[in-house]
Design a protein around this motif. Structure first.
Motif, PDB file in Angstrom:
ATOM      1  N   HIS A 175      15.861  81.114 -89.247  1.00  0.00           N
ATOM      2  CA  HIS A 175      16.733  79.998 -90.925  1.00  0.00           C
ATOM      3  C   HIS A 175      16.731  78.902 -89.954  1.00  0.00           C
ATOM      4  CE1 HIS A 175      16.921  82.983 -93.791  1.00  0.00           C
ATOM      5  NE2 HIS A 175      18.412  83.752 -93.614  1.00  0.00           N
TER       6      HIS A 175
ATOM      7  N   SER B  72      13.207  78.012 -95.034  1.00  0.00           N
ATOM      8  CA  SER B  72      14.176  78.420 -96.007  1.00  0.00           C
ATOM      9  C   SER B  72      13.970  77.451 -97.426  1.00  0.00           C
ATOM     10  CB  SER B  72      14.833  78.440 -96.065  1.00  0.00           C
ATOM     11  OG  SER B  72      15.520  79.594 -94.732  1.00  0.00           O
ATOM     12  N   ASP B  73      14.200  78.734 -98.888  1.00  0.00           N
ATOM     13  CA  ASP B  73      14.317  77.762-100.572  1.00  0.00           C
ATOM     14  C   ASP B  73      16.097  77.229 -99.742  1.00  0.00           C
ATOM     15  OD1 ASP B  73      16.146  79.729-101.126  1.00  0.00           O
ATOM     16  OD2 ASP B  73      14.146  80.619-101.613  1.00  0.00           O
ATOM     17  N   ARG B  74      16.018  76.024-101.123  1.00  0.00           N
ATOM     18  CA  ARG B  74      17.029  75.055-101.176  1.00  0.00           C
ATOM     19  C   ARG B  74      18.676  76.408-101.380  1.00  0.00           C
ATOM     20  NH1 ARG B  74      19.073  70.373-100.871  1.00  0.00           N
ATOM     21  NH2 ARG B  74      21.050  69.545-101.478  1.00  0.00           N
TER      22      ARG B  74
ATOM     23  N   THR C 225      18.427  79.530-100.560  1.00  0.00           N
ATOM     24  CA  THR C 225      19.163  80.116 -99.102  1.00  0.00           C
ATOM     25  C   THR C 225      19.770  79.416 -98.554  1.00  0.00           C
ATOM     26  OG1 THR C 225      16.778  81.448 -99.483  1.00  0.00           O
ATOM     27  CG2 THR C 225      17.948  81.538 -96.816  1.00  0.00           C
TER      28      THR C 225
ATOM     29  N   GLU D 238      17.107  68.057 -97.847  1.00  0.00           N
ATOM     30  CA  GLU D 238      15.967  68.659 -97.645  1.00  0.00           C
ATOM     31  C   GLU D 238      14.746  67.937 -97.582  1.00  0.00           C
ATOM     32  OE1 GLU D 238      13.233  71.412-100.195  1.00  0.00           O
ATOM     33  OE2 GLU D 238      14.994  70.934-101.953  1.00  0.00           O
TER      34      GLU D 238
ATOM     35  N   THR E 147      10.234  67.211 -96.421  1.00  0.00           N
ATOM     36  CA  THR E 147       8.620  67.242 -96.158  1.00  0.00           C
ATOM     37  C   THR E 147       8.792  66.910 -94.735  1.00  0.00           C
ATOM     38  OG1 THR E 147       8.916  67.020 -98.206  1.00  0.00           O
ATOM     39  CG2 THR E 147       6.555  67.549 -96.552  1.00  0.00           C
TER      40      THR E 147
ATOM     41  N   GLU F 157       4.462  70.720 -92.678  1.00  0.00           N
ATOM     42  CA  GLU F 157       4.616  70.133 -93.422  1.00  0.00           C
ATOM     43  C   GLU F 157       3.880  70.308 -94.957  1.00  0.00           C
ATOM     44  OE1 GLU F 157       9.224  72.337 -95.401  1.00  0.00           O
ATOM     45  OE2 GLU F 157       8.429  70.735 -94.939  1.00  0.00           O
TER      46      GLU F 157
END
Length: 99
Positions: free
Chosen positions: A34, A54-56, A58, A80, A82, A95
């Motif tokens: 992570h 990870s996604d938000r 998580t 967050e 990119t 990304e």
């Protein structure tokens, strides 16, 4: 990718009392893939963690599980972004912008 900014909300003696558990939590998150970097802010009023893969949801769960949060000694600000550019050593974390 996420920048997790911790801000201490309690005196340093209370932060230090939870530090060992916080470090163990960090080690688990690194082992799970992570986190890719972390450290104290200067001056020592919190810290920064860079999270990837990870996604938000998580990330929000990870921060809620931080012993610092459970001890009531810090608050998180989650940003967050990119990561379209990285140093060569971090190329695996690059990304693409959404279409």
């Amino acid at each position: 990718m996420f920048v997790l900014e911790l801000t201490y909300t309690a005196p340093l003696d209370r932060v230090d009392a939870a530090l060992q558990d916080h470090v163990a939590w960090l080690e688990q998150a690194y082992a799970a893939g992570h986190f890719i970097a972390s450290g104290r802010k200067n001056p020592r009023d919190g810290g920064i963690i860079i999270a990837a893969g990870s996604d938000r949801a998580t990330v929000e769960q990870l921060t809620a599980d931080d012993p610092f949060v459970r001890a009531g000694v810090c608050a998180y600000r989650i940003t967050e972004f990119t990561a379209t550019k990285t140093a060569p050593a971090l190329a695996e974390y690059r990304e693409q912008l959404p279409s």
